[in-house]
Structure formats: C-alpha cells, structure tokens
Design a protein around this motif. Structure first.
Motif, PDB file in Angstrom:
ATOM      1  N   PRO A  93       5.590  -1.994  11.046  1.00 51.59           N
ATOM      2  CA  PRO A  93       6.533  -1.305  11.930  1.00 51.59           C
ATOM      3  C   PRO A  93       7.980  -1.488  11.456  1.00 51.59           C
ATOM      4  CG  PRO A  93       5.736  -3.322  12.946  1.00 51.59           C
ATOM      5  CD  PRO A  93       4.928  -3.136  11.708  1.00 51.59           C
ATOM      6  N   GLY A  94       8.791  -0.479  11.734  1.00 53.67           N
ATOM      7  CA  GLY A  94      10.206  -0.547  11.362  1.00 53.67           C
ATOM      8  C   GLY A  94      11.054   0.216  12.352  1.00 53.67           C
TER       9      GLY A  94
ATOM     10  N   PRO B 195       0.802  -1.236   0.000  1.00 53.91           N
ATOM     11  CA  PRO B 195       0.000   0.000   0.000  1.00 53.91           C
ATOM     12  C   PRO B 195       0.827   1.275   0.000  1.00 53.91           C
ATOM     13  CG  PRO B 195      -0.066  -1.083   2.147  1.00 53.91           C
ATOM     14  CD  PRO B 195       0.578  -2.047   1.203  1.00 53.91           C
ATOM     15  N   LYS B 196       2.109   1.178   0.327  1.00 57.76           N
ATOM     16  CA  LYS B 196       2.935   2.378   0.356  1.00 57.76           C
ATOM     17  C   LYS B 196       3.222   2.908  -1.050  1.00 57.76           C
ATOM     18  CE  LYS B 196       5.151   1.543   4.817  1.00 57.76           C
ATOM     19  NZ  LYS B 196       6.405   1.535   5.573  1.00 57.76           N
TER      20      LYS B 196
ATOM     21  N   ASP C 130       6.163  12.966  12.366  1.00 61.29           N
ATOM     22  CA  ASP C 130       5.775  13.454  13.684  1.00 61.29           C
ATOM     23  C   ASP C 130       4.244  13.455  13.756  1.00 61.29           C
ATOM     24  OD1 ASP C 130       5.207  14.810  16.007  1.00 61.29           O
ATOM     25  OD2 ASP C 130       6.564  16.487  15.618  1.00 61.29           O
ATOM     26  N   GLN C 131       3.709  12.372  14.293  1.00 65.98           N
ATOM     27  CA  GLN C 131       2.254  12.242  14.315  1.00 65.98           C
ATOM     28  C   GLN C 131       1.603  13.294  15.195  1.00 65.98           C
ATOM     29  OE1 GLN C 131       0.863   8.342  15.405  1.00 65.98           O
ATOM     30  NE2 GLN C 131      -1.306   8.900  15.273  1.00 65.98           N
TER      31      GLN C 131
ATOM     32  N   TRP D 170      -0.795   7.680   7.343  1.00 69.63           N
ATOM     33  CA  TRP D 170       0.624   7.439   7.630  1.00 69.63           C
ATOM     34  C   TRP D 170       0.786   6.638   8.919  1.00 69.63           C
ATOM     35  CZ3 TRP D 170       4.450  10.689   4.810  1.00 69.63           C
ATOM     36  CH2 TRP D 170       5.770  10.286   5.051  1.00 69.63           C
ATOM     37  N   ALA D 171       0.042   7.052   9.945  1.00 72.69           N
ATOM     38  CA  ALA D 171       0.132   6.358  11.234  1.00 72.69           C
ATOM     39  C   ALA D 171      -0.342   4.913  11.111  1.00 72.69           C
ATOM     40  CB  ALA D 171      -0.686   7.109  12.276  1.00 72.69           C
ATOM     41  N   ASP D 172      -1.410   4.691  10.351  1.00 72.42           N
ATOM     42  CA  ASP D 172      -1.932   3.331  10.174  1.00 72.42           C
ATOM     43  C   ASP D 172      -0.900   2.439   9.475  1.00 72.42           C
ATOM     44  OD1 ASP D 172      -4.275   4.047  11.387  1.00 72.42           O
ATOM     45  OD2 ASP D 172      -5.415   4.278   9.512  1.00 72.42           O
TER      46      ASP D 172
END
Length: 399
Positions: free
Chosen positions: A283-284, A215-216, A244-245, A275-277
């Motif tokens: 995760p990385g 999806p990215k 920066d969320q 972006w947060a989802d």
C-alpha cells in the motif's frame, strides 16, 4: 557624443591628467600637450568599460561602433558586459534550468533532460561565451558537421533538434531573428524484434529473477508486452491513485509525446486483479508512484520511483539467461507485440491500438478511448506462445 576614450597614464612631465582629443586621435596633457602612449580604455554609459592597453586605433574603432549601433537603434549593452549575459553558456544554462523544472513537474523524463544536457554540453564546449547573436548558419554548420563530432547521423539530427528548440526559445524571448539551420538527414537503423513465444519466455525469466526482489519489475514488463499503448516512461508517471479498479483502467497523465494530455488504458480482468493485489500487498499514499522500489537497495530507497534503466537492465539479464541476443526492451515488447498483432488483426487494428491515430476533438472531450487496446490485450493473452526466433524487421523509431 556619447562615450569617450580615456587613459590611465599621467603626464610624464607634470604628472597631470591626460584628456582625449578626437581631432588629434589621442589623449594629451592639458598643461604640457604631451601625448599618451598607452593605458587606453573606453567608457560608454555606466555599464560598458573596455580596456585596450596600447592600441588607440582599436579603442577608437570600438567607440565608433558603439555610437553607430546607438544611431541605428541596435545597441544592446548586454553584448558588451563582462558577465556575458547573452553568452551561449549563460543562456544555455537558463534553458536547461527551465527544462529541469519540467522534469520536476512531470512534463519531461529525466532521460530526456540528460540527453539535452549532453547535447548542449558539446555546444557549450564549442562556443563558450560567444554572443548568441553571432551564432548563425556557418557556426551551426561547422559544429554539426565537424568530423568525429557525433557517432551517427541520428545523433547529429538529435543535437540539431535540441539546438533548434533552444534557439526558438531564445529568439522568441529576445524578439530576435531565428538563425537558419543546416539540413541533417539520416536513415533509421534496424531494431530487432522477436515473436510471442520468445517474448513470453523473456517475461517469464524476468519474473523468476525479480519476483522476490520486487514483483512490480516483472509486472511492468508484462504490461509493456501486453498493452502497446504503454511506453516505459509512461509507467514511471503512474501514481497509486491513477488506477481505477472499478472501471478496470489506468490513467496516464502527460504520456510520452503528448504534453498536457492524458491517456486511459483499459486492463484485462487478469491484469486488473494483479494490479489490485499489488496495491494490497504494497500500500502507498495516493500520490506515490506505483512502480517504485519496495525496499532499500544500494543507493535506492524504498518509495523511490524506478529509474529509467531498471526495466532494460533486467530485460537484458533475462535475454542473456535464455540465449536471446540483440533484442532490447522496446523492440522486444512494444515493437514485437505490434508486429504480431498486425499479423492477426491487420495493420489498421494494430496501429489503432498503439494510439498513433488521433482525433483531436475526440481526445479532448472523451476520457475513455475506444476498446482497441483492450481487445488487443485479450488477444495477446490468448496468442502469446509459439515458436520463437529473433527477427530484425523494422526501423528504429523511439517516438
């Protein structure tokens, strides 16, 4: 005087050594006074030895030239060493290695380095190990304007810019005069753009094609279409920790055309949540590139940053699927969006959003630029979606 002419011949009568006599312009046997007929070579200090076989006058001319340069203070032993320390190929490879290090540290894109390698490769083929000091205006003019050498005047100008950068580096490093360069003029071609409805259809098609793969890919194109401050290479520089969320923003370090600087882009609520989802789902580590492959595919491995052509490739497939021709990724995202914005908010507002207007003092001391790009992104979310067609409107400018 420094330097001398020698011969590898032995006296044909007594097999004795033959010594150079400058007054008589040859080498002679000290016992029989027999002259040499070949095997000449010049030694000048410890580092220079050059053979001339049967040509004594050429050997004498070479030796006198070295002595003249020494008297003038212009002698440089590297000009005559066998490994060509000042040869064009030798120095070009050093320069390219320096550029490759900039790619490693993130100061330059791989695509830019590949272009430089291509340009310098043509020059290396043309000049080989020619001493760089011997390359002047005439040699540059012959190379740049050789018939059939380059496919367009824009390519010629790009090669000239590359060579100018190289010669600036070399002449500064060696404290030598810079050669004069010929003028290379060109006119920009036309880049096809579209409008928001067609742009939206292309982005939606990319989502259909790629969401299950990664999806990215779609999200990157969505950002390019929504934020005119982003360029494709900027996205590849963004790491996980650059989002920066809490403040709904992304920091781009070393953005395109702005070395050793950074740019902040404020995101809309929708894109902040997306972006947060994606960070939650994939995760990385903090220093990992955000736009990376999430699984092994062919020669790419999970965790590898996107290649420079991946977004263009999927953009092209999406355009083909929905019947749009002649609109590339850059024209269909940044150029289209900028043009559409200008119709609504005026050219000043759209130009401000792209980041083309800069105030050095403000850029230096303020980490957050004004809200122009953010406000434009909100307009884009609301306005994208009217009749679509391809419009060849503005000159190509990939700056």
């Amino acid at each position: 005087m420094k330097g001398n002419i020698y011969t590898s011949q032995k006296c044909p009568v007594c097999d004795g050594k033959m010594i150079h006599d400058e007054r008589r312009n040859n080498c002679f046997c000290t016992a029989c006074d027999v002259p040499a007929s070949g095997g000449y070579f010049v030694r000048f200090g410890r580092d220079i030895c050059k053979r001339f076989r049967n040509n004594y006058p050429l050997a004498a001319q070479f030796l006198n030239g070295l002595r003249f340069e020494t008297a003038k203070g212009t002698f440089d032993k590297r000009d005559y060493q066998k490994d060509f320390p000042l040869g064009f190929i030798t120095q070009a490879e050093k320069w390219l290695a320096m550029k490759a290090e900039k790619v490693r540290t993130g100061e330059m894109a791989h695509k830019s380095l590949n272009n430089l390698k291509s340009y310098m490769g043509k020059a290396m083929d043309a000049w080989g190990h020619t001493n760089i000091k011997e390359i002047g205006f005439a040699q540059l003019d012959d190379f740049l304007f050789q018939p059939g050498q380059f496919k367009s005047s824009k390519t010629r100008a790009n090669v000239k810019s590359c060579l100018h950068d190289f010669f600036t580096w070399f002449t500064d490093r060696e404290d030598l005069p810079m050669p004069r360069f010929p003028k290379c003029t060109y006119e920009l071609g036309q880049r096809a753009i579209t409008n928001w409805e067609t742009q939206g259809r292309i982005v939606d098609e990319i989502k259909k094609l790629t969401y299950d793969i990664n999806p990215k890919i779609w999200f990157a194109v969505e950002l390019l279409a929504s934020y005119v401050e982003f360029r494709p290479q900027d996205l590849l520089r963004i790491r996980e920790k650059d989002f920066d969320q809490g403040n709904a923003m992304v920091i781009v370090f070393n953005p395109t055309k702005q070395k050793n600087k950074f740019r902040t882009v404020r995101l809309t609520e929708t894109h902040t949540r997306m972006w947060a989802d994606l960070q939650d789902e994939y995760p990385g580590f903090p220093d990992m590139p955000f736009f990376r492959h999430i699984s092994d595919r062919g020669r790419t491995k999970a965790g590898d940053v996107f290649g420079s052509r991946i977004l263009s490739k999927w953009w092209g497939k999406a355009c083909e699927n929905i019947g749009v021709e002649g609109v590339d990724l850059y024209g269909g995202t940044r150029h289209t969006t900028t043009t559409e914005l200008a119709r609504i908010v005026g050219t000043d507002g759209a130009r401000k959003a792209t980041g083309h207007t800069t105030n050095k003092a403000f850029d230096r001391y303020c980490q957050v630029q004004d809200n122009s790009a953010f406000e434009m992104a909100k307009i884009i979310e609301e306005k994208r979606g009217k009749e679509g067609k391809v419009i060849p409107l503005k000159p190509v400018d990939q700056r």
